[in-house]
Design a protein around this motif. Structure first.
Motif, PDB file in Angstrom:
ATOM      1  N   UNK A   5       0.831  -1.202   0.000  1.00 46.27           N
ATOM      2  CA  UNK A   5       0.000   0.000   0.000  1.00 46.27           C
ATOM      3  C   UNK A   5       0.863   1.248   0.000  1.00 46.27           C
ATOM      4  N   UNK A   6       0.529   2.172  -0.882  1.00 46.28           N
ATOM      5  CA  UNK A   6       1.234   3.434  -0.959  1.00 46.28           C
ATOM      6  C   UNK A   6       0.710   4.424   0.069  1.00 46.28           C
ATOM      7  N   UNK A   7       1.376   5.558   0.156  1.00 39.90           N
ATOM      8  CA  UNK A   7       1.039   6.574   1.140  1.00 39.90           C
ATOM      9  C   UNK A   7      -0.371   7.130   0.934  1.00 39.90           C
ATOM     10  N   UNK A   8      -0.724   7.431  -0.289  1.00 39.18           N
ATOM     11  CA  UNK A   8      -2.055   7.993  -0.565  1.00 39.18           C
ATOM     12  C   UNK A   8      -3.136   6.986  -0.177  1.00 39.18           C
ATOM     13  N   UNK A   9      -2.947   5.743  -0.514  1.00 42.07           N
ATOM     14  CA  UNK A   9      -3.896   4.687  -0.171  1.00 42.07           C
ATOM     15  C   UNK A   9      -4.067   4.587   1.347  1.00 42.07           C
ATOM     16  N   UNK A  10      -2.977   4.654   2.067  1.00 40.86           N
ATOM     17  CA  UNK A  10      -3.018   4.564   3.527  1.00 40.86           C
ATOM     18  C   UNK A  10      -3.739   5.767   4.146  1.00 40.86           C
ATOM     19  N   UNK A  11      -3.477   6.960   3.624  1.00 40.08           N
ATOM     20  CA  UNK A  11      -4.119   8.166   4.157  1.00 40.08           C
ATOM     21  C   UNK A  11      -5.620   8.138   3.892  1.00 40.08           C
ATOM     22  N   UNK A  12      -6.009   7.743   2.690  1.00 35.81           N
ATOM     23  CA  UNK A  12      -7.431   7.690   2.341  1.00 35.81           C
ATOM     24  C   UNK A  12      -8.158   6.694   3.236  1.00 35.81           C
ATOM     25  N   UNK A  13      -7.568   5.527   3.443  1.00 31.23           N
ATOM     26  CA  UNK A  13      -8.184   4.521   4.312  1.00 31.23           C
ATOM     27  C   UNK A  13      -8.312   5.030   5.744  1.00 31.23           C
ATOM     28  N   UNK A  14      -7.294   5.708   6.221  1.00 30.59           N
ATOM     29  CA  UNK A  14      -7.342   6.249   7.585  1.00 30.59           C
ATOM     30  C   UNK A  14      -8.429   7.309   7.714  1.00 30.59           C
ATOM     31  N   UNK A  49      -1.966   0.920   8.961  1.00 30.17           N
ATOM     32  CA  UNK A  49      -0.823   0.972   9.881  1.00 30.17           C
ATOM     33  C   UNK A  49       0.298   0.038   9.461  1.00 30.17           C
ATOM     34  N   UNK A  50      -0.044  -1.124   8.940  1.00 33.50           N
ATOM     35  CA  UNK A  50       0.997  -2.082   8.532  1.00 33.50           C
ATOM     36  C   UNK A  50       1.340  -1.984   7.053  1.00 33.50           C
ATOM     37  N   UNK A  51       0.616  -1.147   6.316  1.00 37.61           N
ATOM     38  CA  UNK A  51       0.853  -0.906   4.878  1.00 37.61           C
ATOM     39  C   UNK A  51       0.708  -2.182   4.052  1.00 37.61           C
ATOM     40  N   UNK A  52      -0.185  -3.043   4.493  1.00 34.80           N
ATOM     41  CA  UNK A  52      -0.421  -4.297   3.783  1.00 34.80           C
ATOM     42  C   UNK A  52      -1.910  -4.570   3.735  1.00 34.80           C
ATOM     43  N   UNK A  53      -2.444  -4.743   2.542  1.00 32.51           N
ATOM     44  CA  UNK A  53      -3.855  -5.030   2.362  1.00 32.51           C
ATOM     45  C   UNK A  53      -4.024  -6.515   2.048  1.00 32.51           C
ATOM     46  N   UNK A  54      -4.809  -7.245   2.852  1.00 32.46           N
ATOM     47  CA  UNK A  54      -4.977  -8.678   2.598  1.00 32.46           C
ATOM     48  C   UNK A  54      -5.696  -8.974   1.286  1.00 32.46           C
ATOM     49  N   UNK A  55      -6.512  -8.069   0.796  1.00 31.59           N
ATOM     50  CA  UNK A  55      -7.197  -8.287  -0.476  1.00 31.59           C
ATOM     51  C   UNK A  55      -6.264  -8.046  -1.661  1.00 31.59           C
ATOM     52  N   UNK A  56      -5.324  -7.119  -1.511  1.00 31.49           N
ATOM     53  CA  UNK A  56      -4.392  -6.836  -2.594  1.00 31.49           C
ATOM     54  C   UNK A  56      -3.446  -8.015  -2.856  1.00 31.49           C
ATOM     55  N   UNK A  58      -3.637 -11.540  -2.811  1.00 29.46           N
ATOM     56  CA  UNK A  58      -3.972 -12.599  -3.786  1.00 29.46           C
ATOM     57  C   UNK A  58      -4.252 -12.057  -5.183  1.00 29.46           C
ATOM     58  N   UNK A  59      -4.648 -10.787  -5.264  1.00 30.62           N
ATOM     59  CA  UNK A  59      -4.948 -10.216  -6.577  1.00 30.62           C
ATOM     60  C   UNK A  59      -3.699  -9.646  -7.252  1.00 30.62           C
ATOM     61  N   UNK A  60      -2.595  -9.577  -6.514  1.00 32.76           N
ATOM     62  CA  UNK A  60      -1.353  -9.063  -7.091  1.00 32.76           C
ATOM     63  C   UNK A  60      -1.356  -7.556  -7.296  1.00 32.76           C
ATOM     64  N   UNK A  61      -2.154  -6.849  -6.541  1.00 40.42           N
ATOM     65  CA  UNK A  61      -2.265  -5.396  -6.665  1.00 40.42           C
ATOM     66  C   UNK A  61      -1.296  -4.735  -5.691  1.00 40.42           C
ATOM     67  N   UNK A  62      -0.713  -3.626  -6.104  1.00 45.30           N
ATOM     68  CA  UNK A  62       0.127  -2.841  -5.219  1.00 45.30           C
ATOM     69  C   UNK A  62      -0.006  -1.368  -5.585  1.00 45.30           C
ATOM     70  N   UNK A  63      -0.288  -0.542  -4.589  1.00 46.02           N
ATOM     71  CA  UNK A  63      -0.354   0.901  -4.827  1.00 46.02           C
ATOM     72  C   UNK A  63       0.931   1.582  -4.352  1.00 46.02           C
ATOM     73  N   UNK A  64       1.894   0.788  -3.965  1.00 44.55           N
ATOM     74  CA  UNK A  64       3.181   1.305  -3.475  1.00 44.55           C
ATOM     75  C   UNK A  64       4.115   1.522  -4.655  1.00 44.55           C
TER      76      UNK A  64
END
Length: 66
Positions: A5-14, A49-56, A58-64
């Motif tokens: 997970x990238x910074x923008x993704x983490x901020x939006x989720x928070x 907080x851990x910068x890891x999405x469990x759904x990303x 298995x799908x091979x997605x990364x916003x980092x």
């Protein structure tokens, strides 16, 4: 567990999680909706907080950035 997970993704989720918390504590949401959104908010906070999405994973997605 690699970070995916990238910074923008983490901020939006928070921000979404904080928004759900505000809605709950001001009484705007209640009942089943509050439970579902509360659980989702907890998952969003933990994953940001851990910068890891469990759904990303298995799908091979990364916003980092590489």
């Amino acid at each position: 567990m690699r970070k995916n997970m990238g910074t923008v993704d983490r901020v939006v989720r928070s921000l979404i999680a904080v928004g759900v918390g505000v809605l709950y504590f001001t009484g705007r949401i209640s009942g089943v909706l509050a439970i579902v959104l509360g659980a989702l908010a907890v998952v969003f906070l933990l994953s940001s907080f851990v910068a890891w999405c469990p759904l990303y994973a298995p799908l091979g997605i990364s916003s980092r950035k590489a």
